[in-house]
Write a protein that holds these residues in place. Sequence first.
Motif, short mmCIF file in Angstrom:
data_model
loop_
_atom_site.label_atom_id
_atom_site.label_comp_id
_atom_site.label_asym_id
_atom_site.label_seq_id
_atom_site.Cartn_x
_atom_site.Cartn_y
_atom_site.Cartn_z
N ARG A 26 -14.93 32.81 0.33
CA ARG A 26 -15.64 33.00 1.59
C ARG A 26 -16.84 33.90 1.35
O ARG A 26 -16.73 34.95 0.71
N ASP A 44 -20.13 33.53 6.81
CA ASP A 44 -19.49 32.58 7.71
C ASP A 44 -19.40 31.18 7.09
O ASP A 44 -19.31 30.18 7.81
N ARG A 45 -19.39 31.12 5.77
CA ARG A 45 -19.16 29.87 5.07
C ARG A 45 -17.98 30.03 4.12
O ARG A 45 -17.82 31.08 3.49
N GLU A 100 -15.59 28.01 0.98
CA GLU A 100 -15.42 26.90 0.04
C GLU A 100 -13.96 26.49 0.08
O GLU A 100 -13.07 27.34 -0.02
N GLU A 136 -18.13 22.94 0.98
CA GLU A 136 -18.35 24.07 1.87
C GLU A 136 -18.16 23.67 3.32
O GLU A 136 -18.48 22.53 3.70
N VAL A 137 -17.62 24.58 4.11
CA VAL A 137 -17.37 24.36 5.53
C VAL A 137 -17.82 25.61 6.29
O VAL A 137 -17.63 26.73 5.82
N GLU A 138 -18.39 25.40 7.45
CA GLU A 138 -18.78 26.52 8.31
C GLU A 138 -17.55 27.07 9.04
O GLU A 138 -16.73 26.31 9.55
N SER A 171 -18.87 27.18 14.67
CA SER A 171 -19.70 26.09 15.17
C SER A 171 -20.10 26.44 16.60
O SER A 171 -19.22 26.70 17.45
N SER A 196 -15.15 29.84 16.68
CA SER A 196 -14.28 29.50 15.57
C SER A 196 -12.82 29.59 15.99
O SER A 196 -12.43 30.51 16.72
#
Length: 249
Positions: free
Chosen positions: A162, A165-166, A168, A190-192, A195, A199
């Motif tokens: 991490r 705010d991203r 892996e 990678e994921v945010e 959104s 969250s």
Amino acid sequence: MGQRVDTGGPQLFARYAYAPNQLGYCGPSEGGALRDGSDDEIRAVARRFSGAWPYLQVLSRMTGIADPLDHRLVESYWLGGGVGDRLDPAEFYAELLAVIGPQAGHYWTHLTPELADEAAGNHCFHVFGVYPWSRLLGKGMDEHPLRILDSCRITPAEVLAREGDRIEVLGRQLTWDGRSLNLSEPSSREVEVYSDGYSEVPDVAVGEHIALHWDRICGRLEPAQVQAVDESTSRQLSRTNRRLAVALG
């Protein structure tokens, strides 16, 4: 930036339903309660999901669990396993078809009794069996339906790193070889975490397992839940591939 307070089945439903609803794929357009509504507000929205709600209704009737948004039913629907796994697939499908058949219309002519061989009382069956996308494979334009199928299914993933705010994550992706659907070897992406300033798991940490729906985090997963998703997905792909093999000749 908010975080959901989990109070049971309605909140669990909202966790998994929020992403596709917010993206405009399913449920009512005024589905804001899925983000920060009370249980009663979520219940009102859930009843307007033409996909998930009939499953929960049938699961409720067949298990004798009175509340369609009971935590046990909601978890079984989204992740597989649990109480829904104990039901006869053909009987479940017959009950489901009686609910969704009249409202499906001529665009859903593939919802025939033969689909009972593929049926299960969970979201994975809805994605691969009920939705039409798997039937578009093998017709020369596979990339779009494959992406929809992979995004719509529930994907378990392990958090590797991490940064801000991203995160892996390590997970498996859906593949299509021209004849059958399979899951790839685990790979990272990678994921945010957030959104639109929101969250489900803002404090997600390295080493945790999470569920992804449309590339958005739905919540943490316990080992037994990861196993349930993996097993229901594997079983569904096997059944769906049998149908595809017949269709493709």
